[in-house]
Write a protein that holds these residues in place. Sequence first.
Motif, PDB file in Angstrom:
ATOM      1  N   THR A  26       0.969  -1.396  -0.227  1.00 50.76           N
ATOM      2  CA  THR A  26      -0.161  -0.039  -0.020  1.00 50.76           C
ATOM      3  C   THR A  26       0.912   1.170   0.021  1.00 50.76           C
ATOM      4  O   THR A  26       2.105   1.069   0.418  1.00 50.76           O
ATOM      5  N   ASP A  28       0.643   5.860   0.214  1.00 50.08           N
ATOM      6  CA  ASP A  28      -0.490   6.950   0.555  1.00 50.08           C
ATOM      7  C   ASP A  28      -0.103   8.158  -0.395  1.00 50.08           C
ATOM      8  O   ASP A  28       0.949   8.528  -0.710  1.00 50.08           O
ATOM      9  N   SER A  30      -1.711  11.984  -1.089  1.00 49.01           N
ATOM     10  CA  SER A  30      -2.547  13.303  -0.559  1.00 49.01           C
ATOM     11  C   SER A  30      -3.542  12.730   0.571  1.00 49.01           C
ATOM     12  O   SER A  30      -4.938  13.059   0.665  1.00 49.01           O
ATOM     13  N   GLY A  31      -3.028  12.013   1.369  1.00 48.35           N
ATOM     14  CA  GLY A  31      -3.859  11.544   2.716  1.00 48.35           C
ATOM     15  C   GLY A  31      -4.688  10.249   2.303  1.00 48.35           C
ATOM     16  O   GLY A  31      -5.170   9.582   3.271  1.00 48.35           O
ATOM     17  N   SER A  32      -4.704   9.749   1.379  1.00 44.18           N
ATOM     18  CA  SER A  32      -5.480   8.473   0.868  1.00 44.18           C
ATOM     19  C   SER A  32      -4.719   7.464   0.774  1.00 44.18           C
ATOM     20  O   SER A  32      -3.716   7.583   0.004  1.00 44.18           O
ATOM     21  N   SER A  33      -5.105   6.209   1.122  1.00 48.36           N
ATOM     22  CA  SER A  33      -4.501   4.926   1.109  1.00 48.36           C
ATOM     23  C   SER A  33      -4.901   4.078  -0.150  1.00 48.36           C
ATOM     24  O   SER A  33      -6.005   4.056  -0.329  1.00 48.36           O
ATOM     25  N   TYR A  34      -3.823   3.676  -0.669  1.00 49.23           N
ATOM     26  CA  TYR A  34      -4.066   3.028  -2.096  1.00 49.23           C
ATOM     27  C   TYR A  34      -3.200   1.871  -1.879  1.00 49.23           C
ATOM     28  O   TYR A  34      -2.261   1.563  -1.144  1.00 49.23           O
TER      29      TYR A  34
END
Length: 303
Positions: A26, A28, A30-34
């Motif tokens: 995983t 991150d 811009s503050g979002s986790s992918y």
Amino acid sequence: MFSSVNPFSVIFADKLESDDREPVFTFDVSGSSYGILVPNMFFWIQLLTIMALQGLVLAAFSTLTYRLIVKQRGMSTCYLFGFGFVIPMCLLLPRHLIAAFDIRNKVLKFMMSGILPTTTMFHCSEAMYGFCPPFVEASPASYAIYSASAMELKYDPKTGKPMKATTKEKLQRIGKFGIYVVVLGGYLSVVAPFNYMPFEGPGADVSGFMKLFSAGQLLNNLAAGVVFQLYLTTCCEGLLAATCALGGVQANEVMHNPIFTSNSPSDFWGRKWNSVVHGVLKVTFFIQPKIDLLEKTSNQLVA
């Protein structure tokens, strides 16, 4: 004593109803986790099994069609076999196979019942009424190649034989299929978490018919349309790759990015979207029947 195990029950043991894969890593943004997911091998094994089964069934159908329809065209047995066996089997067999293997994945169901059965029914209609290209009826082998292929093959106008695919063309087909698999996976990773509706829908103050024309609703419709186009394109690219790499012959493109490259509705449906079905429909239900009707009318006027 050895216990007999049905190999199909093992192959189709995973029902693939939900995506329970875990990301291999995983990151991150811009503050979002992918996360990155690896392909589910059970899906591809089941898909290849379905394609192999369909190939065997179509090979048998093409042999029977050539002997009982093409070679007996115009006789009652020709229409009896076509309308009484081939077309009903195209409608019923996928349903029974889906139930027998307990297939629940929607993509696999579509592959089982949506592409090859449809083209087989059209090819059967072509055979009954003599709409097939002349060179495909030269021999049982030629007709089998034409009939058993879900894709529209390219034929050499001089020899009337399928055009051979070079090693470079085979690699290009496989590479293009791989690219679409990655693109489809990436796009689904973006829209699936939002239930395929990534844009905010109409507000509570919008009611009735106007909800259909709100910006959010239209964008969500576009997002869903792109999902369907990518699924269909990826499936067709896989069939094209199999036709080229395994069959050793060239085939025409099926999808031409219709959503983003079409200039008009007629361009969308007539040139860009699913050229296989469009081509068969045009020959079977529009061009040849129109020619026959004109010839019949002309003969009646002369008489």
